[in-house]
Design a protein around this motif. Structure first.
Motif, mmCIF file in Angstrom:
data_model
loop_
_atom_site.group_PDB
_atom_site.id
_atom_site.type_symbol
_atom_site.label_atom_id
_atom_site.label_comp_id
_atom_site.label_asym_id
_atom_site.label_seq_id
_atom_site.Cartn_x
_atom_site.Cartn_y
_atom_site.Cartn_z
ATOM 1 N N THR A 87 -93.843 -36.766 -63.651
ATOM 2 C CA THR A 87 -93.384 -35.525 -64.280
ATOM 3 C C THR A 87 -94.147 -35.221 -65.565
ATOM 4 O O THR A 87 -94.534 -34.071 -65.823
ATOM 5 C CB THR A 87 -91.869 -35.603 -64.586
ATOM 6 O OG1 THR A 87 -91.202 -36.058 -63.406
ATOM 7 C CG2 THR A 87 -91.307 -34.264 -64.994
ATOM 8 N N GLU A 93 -96.630 -31.913 -66.485
ATOM 9 C CA GLU A 93 -96.495 -31.075 -67.682
ATOM 10 C C GLU A 93 -97.836 -30.972 -68.414
ATOM 11 O O GLU A 93 -98.256 -29.887 -68.824
ATOM 12 C CB GLU A 93 -95.427 -31.661 -68.613
ATOM 13 C CG GLU A 93 -94.009 -31.484 -68.085
ATOM 14 C CD GLU A 93 -92.982 -32.264 -68.910
ATOM 15 O OE1 GLU A 93 -93.355 -32.800 -69.986
ATOM 16 O OE2 GLU A 93 -91.820 -32.341 -68.464
ATOM 17 N N LYS A 110 -96.816 -27.858 -61.154
ATOM 18 C CA LYS A 110 -95.479 -28.285 -60.733
ATOM 19 C C LYS A 110 -95.528 -28.757 -59.277
ATOM 20 O O LYS A 110 -96.515 -28.560 -58.578
ATOM 21 C CB LYS A 110 -94.465 -27.168 -60.920
ATOM 22 C CG LYS A 110 -94.740 -25.900 -60.149
ATOM 23 C CD LYS A 110 -93.761 -24.804 -60.548
ATOM 24 C CE LYS A 110 -93.906 -23.551 -59.736
ATOM 25 N NZ LYS A 110 -95.255 -23.013 -59.611
#
Length: 195
Positions: A132, A136, A141
């Motif tokens: 994750t 970022e 995504k």
């Protein structure tokens, strides 16, 4: 900010043919209640290569000694190259891992039994595992489709690369061995996400 950050680089890994088994098929091939024997850990946390191998029998030929990767999964899936598909005599179908509906099947032969797969043979779509935090930093995504640039003597651009994001993933792009060889890369080489 370093060059690595500015260029959005990530390591690449080449994936050779392998098979993921369900517990049901593992029991048939190796015996009731059989447990896989870890040979070595793989780069993605919790994934490992096993001592065990099976033979895969297609309409034209057999590929012997295909390594099993653990742990067991909910469904059996054989990931092969385009050349492997031709060797077996099946149509190569490029899919994301787990998307096996309507794919070719084959017979698996183990030391204790055989399994006739109705489906499950895929050429794995090129993809990137991202934590994750990596997603970022890279500005992407889960399920995004990106492009990756490979430099060097055989430099090229991989298009249609699926981004897979999970807190359990380690940053790494996966391509099959044929694509890796075509690009002149080896495990651990850095490639660049160019979106």
């Amino acid at each position: 900010m370093g060059v690595l950050d500015m260029k959005k680089q990530l390591p690449i890994a080449l994936s050779n043919r392998h098979i993921h088994l369900s517990q049901e098929h593992l029991d048939i091939l190796f015996g009731e209640g059989y447990e896989l024997t870890k040979l070595r850990d793989l780069s993605q946390p919790g994934q490992y290569a096993c001592e065990e191998k099976v033979d895969v029998v297609g309409p034209k030929n057999t590929i012997k000694g295909v390594r099993i990767l653990g742990p067991v999964r909910s469904s059996t899936q054989f990931e092969l190259s385009v050349a492997d598909a031709f060797t077996l005599g099946v149509k190569p179908v490029i899919r994301n891992s787990g998307d096996i509906k309507g794919t070719p099947g084959a017979k698996l032969v183990g030391p204790k039994g055989e399994v006739e797969l109705e489906e499950g043979l895929i050429v794995a779509a090129r993809h990137i595992h991202m934590h994750t935090k990596d997603a970022e930093e890279f500005g992407v995504k889960d399920k995004d489709i990106v492009s990756i640039k490979v430099d060097g003597d055989r430099g090229l651009i991989f298009n249609n690369v699926l981004v897979r994001v999970s807190d359990s993933f380690q940053l790494e792009m996966h391509v099959d061995i044929e694509e890796g060889n075509a690009a002149g890369v080896k495990n651990g080489d850095l490639v660049e996400l160019i979106k």
